[in-house]
Design an enzyme around this catalytic site. Sequence first.
Site, short mmCIF file in Angstrom:
data_model
loop_
_atom_site.label_atom_id
_atom_site.label_comp_id
_atom_site.label_asym_id
_atom_site.label_seq_id
_atom_site.Cartn_x
_atom_site.Cartn_y
_atom_site.Cartn_z
N CYS A 103 5.45 2.43 -9.22
CA CYS A 103 5.33 1.03 -8.80
C CYS A 103 3.89 0.67 -8.36
O CYS A 103 3.01 0.59 -9.20
CB CYS A 103 6.33 0.75 -7.69
N ARG A 137 11.21 -11.59 -7.66
CA ARG A 137 11.27 -10.21 -7.16
C ARG A 137 12.34 -9.45 -7.93
O ARG A 137 13.49 -9.87 -7.98
CB ARG A 137 11.52 -10.16 -5.64
N HIS A 199 11.72 3.84 -8.31
CA HIS A 199 11.75 4.51 -7.00
C HIS A 199 13.07 5.27 -6.91
O HIS A 199 13.82 5.38 -7.88
CB HIS A 199 11.76 3.46 -5.88
N1 GLN Z 1 3.29 -4.78 -4.18
C1 GLN Z 1 3.74 -4.42 -5.52
C2 GLN Z 1 4.83 -5.36 -6.06
O1 GLN Z 1 5.54 -5.97 -5.29
C3 GLN Z 1 4.27 -2.99 -5.53
C4 GLN Z 1 5.54 -2.82 -4.71
C5 GLN Z 1 6.08 -1.40 -4.73
O2 GLN Z 1 5.31 -0.44 -4.80
N2 GLN Z 1 7.43 -1.29 -4.65
O3 GLN Z 1 5.01 -5.44 -7.27
#
Ligand code: GLN
Length: 248
Positions: A103, A137, A199
């Site tokens: 990520c 998101r 993740h």
């Molecule tokens: N800030 C980045 C995003 O929101 C990475 C987030 C993360 O590592 N989960 O895409």
Amino acid sequence: MNKMKITIGYLYGDLMNIYGDTGNIIALKKRAEWRGIKVDVKNISIDDKLYTSDVSSKKINIYFFGGGQDQAQELVARDLVVSSKGKSIKSEVERGVPLLAICGGYQLLGDYYKPHNGPKLPGVGLFPAYTVASHDRMIGNIIIESMFGKLVGFENHSGKTYLKKGALPLGMVVKGFGNNREDQTEGCIYKNAVGTYMHGSLLPKNPKLADWLLKKALEVKYGGKIELEPLNDTLELQAQSSAIRKFG
Ligand code: GLN
């Protein structure tokens, strides 16, 4: 394999380690130690030196780079450039050293990451890709089809990553969002470096990928083809198949 030893370079683990990403370090360490391979984990953060041309005992054999929020990404993006760690990591990957980036870490290893607020963060240019924050998101369980078979994980990002011409995705989305919720790709694989939005932690439930990273690390360090002795992955594969059953 009792005489073998590897060093895992944990990049910015104090700043970039969300949604269980440290579990990937634990999985790599245990899967190596269960085979009698000694493992060192070297935390490499802001201003730390990075051993890449030092004596072999200090050379990093696998890099791991976890996820993080935009604020941490800003700090880290700057350090990667100022400390020229980014350049060192790129040259190590070019010679075949394996790397796993999740990520936020994945985003910073592309050409750039444009967060919601503020200017573009320069990337390391390791993955042929770029990322732009969106108002979308993308959260949830994810399943992809890859060269390692099905991989399962969890994603939570607003960044949309676009692969450049000729770039190879890690896999194709079966369930979930992936790189950008548009082209069904997920992650990117370049030489022995894997970038992904998964993740979870990713590796405990996806032992084939974990062992591929270990195998590549040993082959680069010791030369030749190395076959890892198989482990009893009953539990790991039960975890993977229950995720596939539940979310597939
Ligand atoms: N800030 C980045 C995003 O929101 C990475 C987030 C993360 O590592 N989960 O895409």
